[in-house]
Design a protein around this motif. Structure first.
Motif, PDB file in Angstrom:
ATOM      1  N   TYR A   1       1.151  49.929  58.867  1.00  0.00           N
ATOM      2  CA  TYR A   1       2.519  50.425  59.026  1.00  0.00           C
ATOM      3  C   TYR A   1       3.470  49.414  59.698  1.00  0.00           C
ATOM      4  O   TYR A   1       4.626  49.288  59.278  1.00  0.00           O
ATOM      5  CB  TYR A   1       2.512  51.722  59.851  1.00  0.00           C
ATOM      6  CG  TYR A   1       1.830  52.865  59.149  1.00  0.00           C
ATOM      7  CD1 TYR A   1       2.503  53.639  58.216  1.00  0.00           C
ATOM      8  CD2 TYR A   1       0.487  53.158  59.412  1.00  0.00           C
ATOM      9  CE1 TYR A   1       1.866  54.687  57.559  1.00  0.00           C
ATOM     10  CE2 TYR A   1      -0.159  54.200  58.755  1.00  0.00           C
ATOM     11  CZ  TYR A   1       0.535  54.961  57.828  1.00  0.00           C
ATOM     12  OH  TYR A   1      -0.095  55.992  57.165  1.00  0.00           O
ATOM     13  N   ILE A   2       3.009  48.718  60.724  1.00  0.00           N
ATOM     14  CA  ILE A   2       3.895  47.835  61.483  1.00  0.00           C
ATOM     15  C   ILE A   2       4.056  46.475  60.811  1.00  0.00           C
ATOM     16  O   ILE A   2       5.180  45.978  60.632  1.00  0.00           O
ATOM     17  CB  ILE A   2       3.370  47.644  62.923  1.00  0.00           C
ATOM     18  CG1 ILE A   2       3.260  48.988  63.637  1.00  0.00           C
ATOM     19  CG2 ILE A   2       4.280  46.693  63.699  1.00  0.00           C
ATOM     20  CD1 ILE A   2       4.566  49.714  63.804  1.00  0.00           C
TER      21      ILE A   2
ATOM     22  N   VAL B   1      14.249  60.868  64.976  1.00  0.00           N
ATOM     23  CA  VAL B   1      13.181  61.786  65.361  1.00  0.00           C
ATOM     24  C   VAL B   1      12.413  62.130  64.092  1.00  0.00           C
ATOM     25  O   VAL B   1      12.885  62.874  63.242  1.00  0.00           O
ATOM     26  CB  VAL B   1      13.738  63.054  66.021  1.00  0.00           C
ATOM     27  CG1 VAL B   1      12.600  64.010  66.377  1.00  0.00           C
ATOM     28  CG2 VAL B   1      14.546  62.705  67.263  1.00  0.00           C
ATOM     29  N   ALA B   2      11.235  61.520  63.942  1.00  0.00           N
ATOM     30  CA  ALA B   2      10.469  61.692  62.706  1.00  0.00           C
ATOM     31  C   ALA B   2       9.035  61.240  62.933  1.00  0.00           C
ATOM     32  O   ALA B   2       8.726  60.520  63.886  1.00  0.00           O
ATOM     33  CB  ALA B   2      11.097  60.880  61.576  1.00  0.00           C
ATOM     34  N   ASP B   3       8.161  61.663  62.033  1.00  0.00           N
ATOM     35  CA  ASP B   3       6.766  61.226  62.039  1.00  0.00           C
ATOM     36  C   ASP B   3       6.729  59.800  61.507  1.00  0.00           C
ATOM     37  O   ASP B   3       7.156  59.529  60.381  1.00  0.00           O
ATOM     38  CB  ASP B   3       5.940  62.150  61.153  1.00  0.00           C
ATOM     39  CG  ASP B   3       4.446  61.837  61.214  1.00  0.00           C
ATOM     40  OD1 ASP B   3       4.091  60.668  61.469  1.00  0.00           O
ATOM     41  OD2 ASP B   3       3.645  62.759  61.006  1.00  0.00           O
ATOM     42  N   LEU B   4       6.232  58.874  62.317  1.00  0.00           N
ATOM     43  CA  LEU B   4       6.235  57.468  61.921  1.00  0.00           C
ATOM     44  C   LEU B   4       5.445  57.233  60.642  1.00  0.00           C
ATOM     45  O   LEU B   4       5.755  56.319  59.873  1.00  0.00           O
ATOM     46  CB  LEU B   4       5.715  56.579  63.055  1.00  0.00           C
ATOM     47  CG  LEU B   4       4.226  56.616  63.418  1.00  0.00           C
ATOM     48  CD1 LEU B   4       3.429  55.614  62.582  1.00  0.00           C
ATOM     49  CD2 LEU B   4       4.011  56.312  64.893  1.00  0.00           C
ATOM     50  N   TYR B   5       4.409  58.048  60.396  1.00  0.00           N
ATOM     51  CA  TYR B   5       3.566  57.853  59.209  1.00  0.00           C
ATOM     52  C   TYR B   5       4.315  58.170  57.923  1.00  0.00           C
ATOM     53  O   TYR B   5       3.904  57.752  56.840  1.00  0.00           O
ATOM     54  CB  TYR B   5       2.302  58.699  59.325  1.00  0.00           C
ATOM     55  CG  TYR B   5       1.423  58.275  60.482  1.00  0.00           C
ATOM     56  CD1 TYR B   5       0.720  57.079  60.433  1.00  0.00           C
ATOM     57  CD2 TYR B   5       1.323  59.048  61.631  1.00  0.00           C
ATOM     58  CE1 TYR B   5      -0.066  56.664  61.493  1.00  0.00           C
ATOM     59  CE2 TYR B   5       0.537  58.646  62.699  1.00  0.00           C
ATOM     60  CZ  TYR B   5      -0.159  57.456  62.626  1.00  0.00           C
ATOM     61  OH  TYR B   5      -0.936  57.046  63.688  1.00  0.00           O
ATOM     62  N   GLU B   6       5.403  58.890  58.034  1.00  0.00           N
ATOM     63  CA  GLU B   6       6.259  59.156  56.880  1.00  0.00           C
ATOM     64  C   GLU B   6       7.485  58.255  56.872  1.00  0.00           C
ATOM     65  O   GLU B   6       7.874  57.717  55.838  1.00  0.00           O
ATOM     66  CB  GLU B   6       6.698  60.630  56.892  1.00  0.00           C
ATOM     67  CG  GLU B   6       5.563  61.612  56.766  1.00  0.00           C
ATOM     68  CD  GLU B   6       6.024  63.063  56.875  1.00  0.00           C
ATOM     69  OE1 GLU B   6       7.247  63.270  57.020  1.00  0.00           O
ATOM     70  OE2 GLU B   6       5.171  63.965  56.829  1.00  0.00           O
TER      71      GLU B   6
END
Length: 310
Positions: free
Chosen positions: A213-214, A296-301
């Motif tokens: 992801y990063i 404000v959110a799920d990082l995986y999405e």
């Protein structure tokens, strides 16, 4: 009034943090000299001589100084300080290692990690993990000072024409020796000089998720990869990725904090960034208090979607 700066370098290249120390030294007034202590470090001395504002470069080229061992460099500086009122160094690993020893030899108190120089001769420095700024003034005849690498503008790298003077010191003190170094190699920019940084926190949950992801987002942006202490302590990424009070102090143009709650120790290392972007599913996370833009959110999405749109 005269100032000696201990140059930060790798025997090949003058460290960018040294340029910040030059700017600070110029604010003190008087002559500014730069000490390049190394081995085979002629290119560094040449680069230092080209920095506007530098009046002289002292070049100590000796195998004893190849790895900047404090036990060898501190006596060298001590022998020079009779000619100077101030000693400055960037607050890098080398500066933090060498200058306290010089201060002890001179029997003066060190002033650490200054962020500004005031007209009355006092200095501002962060304390309590950057939550407070202390204004300090020293009555010592000689000032020993480290300079935060993000606090002053970098001096230019061209335009100066300082003289280079070869000097020598006692050499190897015999009290320590260099054994080995483990240097992480990366095609990405170095953290402290990067214009964009993408950092991940404990919410990434694994080193594999950092890679998934990063790193793709960082590569698309031409950014460096950073991490919170929690992520480093958990073994997700190497120690040299750590941003914060006990890691690296950074101030890039853009800092993207992903899954980082924003503990004060982390904020102390990055809150001077020009633009801060935070992605965290907890809307009450402290990171949002310093962010210019927050999601404000799920990082995986959110992160794969952001990466896909770049």
């Amino acid at each position: 009034m005269s100032t000696l700066i201990l140059a930060d370098h790798d025997n090949q290249t003058l460290g960018a943090a040294t340029l910040v120390a030059v700017t600070a030294a110029m604010k003190l007034g008087g002559d500014v000299h730069v000490l390049v202590a190394g081995s085979g470090s002629g290119a560094v001395a040449d680069a230092a001589a080209k920095v506007p504002g530098v009046d002289k470069v002292l070049h100590a080229d000796d195998a004893a100084y190849a790895h900047a061992l404090a036990e060898n460099v501190a006596p060298l500086i001590d022998g020079l300080m009779s000619n100077y009122d101030n000693l400055l160094a960037p607050a890098t690993t080398t500066g933090k290692n060498v200058l306290p020893r010089v201060a002890a030899r001179l029997d003066v108190q060190q002033i650490s990690e200054i962020i500004s120089i005031n007209d009355d001769g006092s200095f501002d420095r962060p304390t309590y993990a950057g939550n407070a700024i202390a204004t300090v003034k020293s009555s010592d005849a000689k000032k020993v000072i480290t300079v935060r690498g993000t606090a002053f503008e970098k001096a230019e790298t061209e335009g100066g024409s300082a003289a280079i003077e070869a000097i020598s010191g006692a050499g190897d003190s015999g009290t320590s020796s260099f054994v080995s170094s483990e240097i992480a190699e990366s095609e990405r920019p170095e953290l402290t000089s990067a214009g964009i940084i993408v950092s991940g926190g404990r919410a990434l949950q694994s080193g594999e998720n950092f890679e998934k992801y990063i790193e793709p987002l960082a590569d698309k942006l031409g950014a460096a990869v950073g991490a919170s202490r929690a992520a480093v302590d958990a073994g997700y990424v190497p120690n040299d990725y750590q941003v914060g009070q006990t890691g690296k102090i950074v101030a890039p143009e853009i800092y993207i904090a992903i899954g980082i709650s924003g503990a004060i120790q982390h904020l102390a290392g990055m809150k001077d960034s020009k633009t801060i972007i935070a992605i965290n599913k907890d809307e009450d996370a402290p990171i949002f208090s310093v962010a210019d833009y927050g999601l404000v959110a799920d990082l995986y999405e959110a992160v794969p979607e952001l990466t896909g749109k770049i």
